[in-house]
Scaffold this active site. Structure first.
Site, short mmCIF file in Angstrom:
data_model
loop_
_atom_site.label_atom_id
_atom_site.label_comp_id
_atom_site.label_asym_id
_atom_site.label_seq_id
_atom_site.Cartn_x
_atom_site.Cartn_y
_atom_site.Cartn_z
CB CYS A 1 -34.29 -59.68 -65.75
SG CYS A 1 -33.26 -59.29 -64.72
CB CYS B 1 -30.94 -62.80 -58.54
SG CYS B 1 -33.16 -63.27 -58.78
CB CYS B 2 -30.21 -66.55 -62.75
SG CYS B 2 -30.87 -65.52 -63.95
CB CYS C 1 -37.56 -63.03 -64.30
SG CYS C 1 -37.27 -64.28 -64.35
CB CYS D 1 -31.01 -67.57 -66.57
SG CYS D 1 -31.39 -69.23 -67.20
FE1 SF4 Z 1 -33.79 -63.26 -60.71
FE2 SF4 Z 1 -34.00 -61.79 -63.10
FE3 SF4 Z 1 -32.57 -63.70 -62.55
FE4 SF4 Z 1 -35.55 -63.99 -62.76
S1 SF4 Z 1 -33.73 -63.46 -64.47
S2 SF4 Z 1 -34.09 -64.55 -61.86
S3 SF4 Z 1 -35.14 -61.79 -61.37
S4 SF4 Z 1 -31.79 -61.97 -61.73
#
Ligand code: SF4
Length: 261
Positions: free
Chosen positions: A224, A138-139, A221, A248
């Site tokens: 998280c 996701c990151c 975010c 991240c």
């Molecule tokens: Fe995704 Fe969490 Fe990374 Fe944001 S911090 S991009 S929601 S995994």
């Protein structure tokens, strides 16, 4: 070139005719500058970076306390610098509101760069929120890929990392070569402590995220990030809590090359 990125209000900054290459000469120059700037003020470091790399100098900010302090310095030293935020679609509203507060106070319009897929499209593609099952992916998709695209046509980027934030960040150079993004990385606050940052915020009334007053020393975010408890001394303890993940990937030092500080 950038048609996969959605921008907010700003025109793209000038595009460098060619990317910088980490030649021995450039690396030697960066190492010498980094050593020379070890005792310089953040404003002097920003000025050096501006003189050396503008208009191909950029800054990424997540509107943390450090980023807000650098924005207050940029307003004095190099206000035309192109600044962007990796707008993952999962940021707190308080973070998004800071963009407008900064613009109002300093006249710096931070560009909000979004990934190709919206949050609903992204979650539909993966059968649900990926931050629950694969936060690294996701990151990567919602931050790293966007920064890679934003890095095209730039020579250097500035970040707000401080050496006292973590063991990994303790190795950050003031000026170094960032292999991951093929850019010079400038860290004007590397030698600032958390106290230095907050002293500056309070002394100059720099806008900051109200979540910092509600138990969130580090804000990412919303899925998280959690508030920290009184006993937790690690200011990043509330980030990806319980997953083993601590970064991240934007500032993973192993993939950056220091400049011999
Ligand atoms: Fe995704 Fe969490 Fe990374 Fe944001 S911090 S991009 S929601 S995994």
């Amino acid at each position: 070139k950038h048609d996969q990125l959605q921008t907010s209000t700003k025109a793209w900054p000038p595009h460098a005719p060619q990317q910088l290459e980490p030649t021995p000469e450039l690396m030697a120059e960066l190492a010498a500058a980094s050593a020379r700037l070890e005792s310089a003020s953040p404003e002097e470091i920003i000025s050096w970076a501006h003189d050396r790399f503008a208009p191909y100098l950029t800054m990424a900010t997540a509107f943390g306390p450090e980023g807000c302090v650098i924005l207050s310095m940029l307003a004095k030293v190099a206000p035309e610098t192109y600044v962007f935020n990796l707008d993952t679609g999962y940021q707190f509203q308080q973070t998004l509101d800071l963009r407008d507060r900064i613009a109002e106070k300093y006249g710096i319009e931070v560009d909000m760069l979004q990934p190709e897929l919206s949050v609903p499209e992204y979650e539909a593609l993966h059968g649900g929120p990926l931050y629950k099952t694969n936060p690294n992916q996701c990151c990567f998709d919602r931050k790293i890929k966007v920064l890679r695209q934003a890095a095209q046509g730039k020579h250097a980027w500035m970040s707000g990392i401080r050496r006292d934030q973590s063991a990994d960040r303790a190795q950050a150079a003031i000026i170094g070569w960032d292999k991951k993004f093929n850019l010079v990385k400038v860290s004007p606050l590397a030698n600032f402590t958390k106290k230095d940052v907050w002293n500056r915020i309070l002394a100059e009334d720099v806008p900051y995220n109200p979540l910092h007053d509600q138990g969130y020393p580090s804000v990412g975010c919303w899925p998280c990030t959690r508030a920290v408890t009184d006993g937790e001394t690690d200011e990043r303890a509330g980030r990806w809590s319980g997953t083993g993940k601590t970064e991240c990937g934007l500032h993973t030092i192993q993939e950056s090359e220091g400049s011999g500080i």
